[in-house]
Design a protein around this motif. Structure first.
Motif, PDB file in Angstrom:
ATOM      1  N   GLU A  68       0.823  -1.207   0.000  1.00 44.73           N
ATOM      2  CA  GLU A  68       0.000   0.000   0.000  1.00 44.73           C
ATOM      3  C   GLU A  68       0.861   1.262   0.000  1.00 44.73           C
ATOM      4  OE1 GLU A  68      -3.660   0.647   0.024  1.00 44.73           O
ATOM      5  OE2 GLU A  68      -3.082  -1.117  -1.125  1.00 44.73           O
ATOM      6  N   ILE A  69       1.990   1.214   0.664  1.00 48.93           N
ATOM      7  CA  ILE A  69       2.906   2.359   0.658  1.00 48.93           C
ATOM      8  C   ILE A  69       3.468   2.568  -0.741  1.00 48.93           C
ATOM      9  CG2 ILE A  69       5.122   3.222   1.530  1.00 48.93           C
ATOM     10  CD1 ILE A  69       4.382   1.777   4.201  1.00 48.93           C
ATOM     11  N   ARG A  70       3.807   1.489  -1.424  1.00 50.44           N
ATOM     12  CA  ARG A  70       4.302   1.598  -2.798  1.00 50.44           C
ATOM     13  C   ARG A  70       3.208   2.134  -3.726  1.00 50.44           C
ATOM     14  NH1 ARG A  70       7.212  -2.716  -0.664  1.00 50.44           N
ATOM     15  NH2 ARG A  70       9.456  -2.571  -1.061  1.00 50.44           N
ATOM     16  N   ARG A  71       1.983   1.669  -3.513  1.00 46.85           N
ATOM     17  CA  ARG A  71       0.868   2.177  -4.324  1.00 46.85           C
ATOM     18  C   ARG A  71       0.688   3.673  -4.103  1.00 46.85           C
ATOM     19  NH1 ARG A  71      -4.473   3.483  -3.809  1.00 46.85           N
ATOM     20  NH2 ARG A  71      -4.418   3.031  -1.565  1.00 46.85           N
ATOM     21  N   LEU A  72       0.785   4.107  -2.852  1.00 45.62           N
ATOM     22  CA  LEU A  72       0.656   5.527  -2.534  1.00 45.62           C
ATOM     23  C   LEU A  72       1.698   6.339  -3.292  1.00 45.62           C
ATOM     24  CD1 LEU A  72      -0.602   7.780  -0.731  1.00 45.62           C
ATOM     25  CD2 LEU A  72       1.174   7.218   0.950  1.00 45.62           C
ATOM     26  N   ILE A  73       2.929   5.858  -3.340  1.00 50.33           N
ATOM     27  CA  ILE A  73       3.999   6.572  -4.045  1.00 50.33           C
ATOM     28  C   ILE A  73       3.734   6.580  -5.544  1.00 50.33           C
ATOM     29  CG2 ILE A  73       6.474   6.598  -4.557  1.00 50.33           C
ATOM     30  CD1 ILE A  73       6.845   5.146  -1.811  1.00 50.33           C
ATOM     31  N   ARG A  74       3.352   5.436  -6.091  1.00 48.57           N
ATOM     32  CA  ARG A  74       3.126   5.358  -7.537  1.00 48.57           C
ATOM     33  C   ARG A  74       1.994   6.272  -7.980  1.00 48.57           C
ATOM     34  NH1 ARG A  74       3.840  -0.528  -6.597  1.00 48.57           N
ATOM     35  NH2 ARG A  74       5.925  -1.074  -7.333  1.00 48.57           N
ATOM     36  N   GLU A  75       0.951   6.368  -7.165  1.00 41.08           N
ATOM     37  CA  GLU A  75      -0.214   7.160  -7.560  1.00 41.08           C
ATOM     38  C   GLU A  75      -0.087   8.634  -7.196  1.00 41.08           C
ATOM     39  OE1 GLU A  75      -3.742   5.336  -6.024  1.00 41.08           O
ATOM     40  OE2 GLU A  75      -3.415   3.454  -7.128  1.00 41.08           O
ATOM     41  N   ASN A  76       0.902   8.964  -6.364  1.00 45.09           N
ATOM     42  CA  ASN A  76       1.091  10.355  -5.921  1.00 45.09           C
ATOM     43  C   ASN A  76       2.581  10.693  -5.950  1.00 45.09           C
ATOM     44  OD1 ASN A  76      -1.823  10.956  -4.695  1.00 45.09           O
ATOM     45  ND2 ASN A  76      -1.199   8.920  -4.004  1.00 45.09           N
ATOM     46  N   PRO A  77       3.165  10.772  -7.133  1.00 40.55           N
ATOM     47  CA  PRO A  77       4.622  10.903  -7.235  1.00 40.55           C
ATOM     48  C   PRO A  77       5.185  12.285  -6.923  1.00 40.55           C
ATOM     49  CG  PRO A  77       3.639  10.921  -9.416  1.00 40.55           C
ATOM     50  CD  PRO A  77       2.521  10.631  -8.454  1.00 40.55           C
ATOM     51  N   TRP A  78       4.330  13.308  -6.834  1.00 40.22           N
ATOM     52  CA  TRP A  78       4.828  14.659  -6.553  1.00 40.22           C
ATOM     53  C   TRP A  78       5.175  14.749  -5.070  1.00 40.22           C
ATOM     54  CZ3 TRP A  78       7.057  18.221  -9.110  1.00 40.22           C
ATOM     55  CH2 TRP A  78       7.120  19.549  -8.660  1.00 40.22           C
ATOM     56  N   ALA A  79       6.466  14.852  -4.764  1.00 42.11           N
ATOM     57  CA  ALA A  79       6.950  14.718  -3.391  1.00 42.11           C
ATOM     58  C   ALA A  79       7.580  16.012  -2.886  1.00 42.11           C
ATOM     59  CB  ALA A  79       7.973  13.589  -3.314  1.00 42.11           C
ATOM     60  N   THR A  80       7.621  16.125  -1.554  1.00 42.66           N
ATOM     61  CA  THR A  80       8.337  17.207  -0.888  1.00 42.66           C
ATOM     62  C   THR A  80       9.607  16.638  -0.281  1.00 42.66           C
ATOM     63  OG1 THR A  80       6.279  18.369  -0.366  1.00 42.66           O
ATOM     64  CG2 THR A  80       8.220  18.984   0.898  1.00 42.66           C
ATOM     65  N   LEU A  81      10.743  17.225  -0.619  1.00 46.27           N
ATOM     66  CA  LEU A  81      12.040  16.794  -0.108  1.00 46.27           C
ATOM     67  C   LEU A  81      12.496  17.797   0.944  1.00 46.27           C
ATOM     68  CD1 LEU A  81      11.679  15.541  -2.980  1.00 46.27           C
ATOM     69  CD2 LEU A  81      14.154  15.676  -3.242  1.00 46.27           C
ATOM     70  N   VAL A  82      12.829  17.300   2.135  1.00 43.53           N
ATOM     71  CA  VAL A  82      13.205  18.182   3.245  1.00 43.53           C
ATOM     72  C   VAL A  82      14.557  17.753   3.806  1.00 43.53           C
ATOM     73  CG1 VAL A  82      12.544  19.129   5.488  1.00 43.53           C
ATOM     74  CG2 VAL A  82      10.768  18.493   3.825  1.00 43.53           C
ATOM     75  N   SER A  83      15.460  18.734   3.958  1.00 44.71           N
ATOM     76  CA  SER A  83      16.775  18.474   4.538  1.00 44.71           C
ATOM     77  C   SER A  83      17.051  19.441   5.669  1.00 44.71           C
ATOM     78  CB  SER A  83      17.878  18.622   3.473  1.00 44.71           C
ATOM     79  OG  SER A  83      17.728  17.684   2.444  1.00 44.71           O
ATOM     80  N   HIS A  84      17.674  18.933   6.734  1.00 49.89           N
ATOM     81  CA  HIS A  84      18.172  19.773   7.825  1.00 49.89           C
ATOM     82  C   HIS A  84      19.679  19.873   7.621  1.00 49.89           C
ATOM     83  CE1 HIS A  84      18.565  20.543  12.438  1.00 49.89           C
ATOM     84  NE2 HIS A  84      18.653  21.651  11.716  1.00 49.89           N
ATOM     85  N   THR A  85      20.135  21.011   7.138  1.00 50.93           N
ATOM     86  CA  THR A  85      21.512  21.135   6.670  1.00 50.93           C
ATOM     87  C   THR A  85      22.481  21.438   7.818  1.00 50.93           C
ATOM     88  OG1 THR A  85      21.345  23.510   6.220  1.00 50.93           O
ATOM     89  CG2 THR A  85      20.619  21.996   4.490  1.00 50.93           C
TER      90      THR A  85
END
Length: 226
Positions: free
Chosen positions: A14-31
């Motif tokens: 289900e987690i993989r399905r969530l990623i496949r169906e909603n590929p627009w992601a937010t990338l966050v880094s604490h530099t």
């Protein structure tokens, strides 16, 4: 993200399905400077890695960032958080019953952690090809990044302004908050409202609720405003 056992999403498929169906992601880094840096890019599961299609096994993501985001995020130097947001929406207490209640927000989301690996220029081109193909495949006349000599020359030129990355996910926190704590008749009523024409209609969220509660398409209709 708040830990709520009844809403925890642990099924790898289900987690993989969530990623496949909603590929627009937010990338966050604490530099290293103490800054929080956030960017937004489409991410795909690296299906070439053994086990990524299995119910368990390694989950690996690939994408690219535009320069200088690789420097701003300090890619490869520390852990990154990738947020995948699935369907979500407002749920009115008027959709419950006559008893006192408060509104809520239903949603499906996953927080994926790992230290990104910067790809070579050749690997980056392959990722760019995959990204374009993934979204163009459903078009009536798909455009390919390297479909013609002119396209290839253009793609090779603009790819220099991007940096590919691979993220081997080491930790997952996922949540599926879809009224699992409500009685069946209330769930059906919420689904019916989400499939309606009101200001908070959301067919995508209704579909997620059907899936979570294993509701056939007729269930909410028969329970509407019951």
């Amino acid at each position: 993200m708040r830990h709520t056992p009844s809403f925890e999403l642990t099924d790898p498929a289900e987690i993989r399905r969530l990623i496949r169906e909603n590929p627009w992601a937010t990338l966050v880094s604490h530099t290293s400077t103490g800054d929080l840096v956030a960017s937004h890019y489409p991410m795909l599961i690296d299906e070439s890695v053994a086990g990524t299609d299995a119910d368990s096994g390694e989950l690996v993501l690939v994408t690219h960032v535009g320069r200088p985001d690789e420097q701003l995020h300090e890619l490869g130097q520390h852990e990154m958080l990738v947020i995948i947001q699935g369907p979500h929406g407002y749920v009115s207490p008027g959709w419950y019953d006559a008893n006192p209640a408060v509104p809520t927000w239903n949603f499906v989301t996953a927080h994926l952690y790992g230290t990104p690996e910067i790809l070579s220029a050749e690997e980056n081109l392959l990722v760019l090809d995959r990204l374009v193909d993934h979204f163009e495949d459903r078009m009536p006349e798909p455009r390919r990044l390297h479909g013609t000599a002119a396209n290839s020359a253009y793609a090779d030129r603009i790819s220099a302004g991007t940096v590919g990355l691979r993220l081997r996910v080491t930790r997952v926190i996922a949540k599926s908050k879809l009224s699992q704590n409500k009685p069946a008749e209330t769930v059906d009523r919420i689904i019916g409202e989400l499939e309606g024409t009101g200001p908070y209609a959301s067919p995508a969220l209704a579909a997620e609720m059907r899936r979570a509660h294993e509701r056939p398409a007729s269930a909410a209709r028969s329970g509407d405003h019951a």
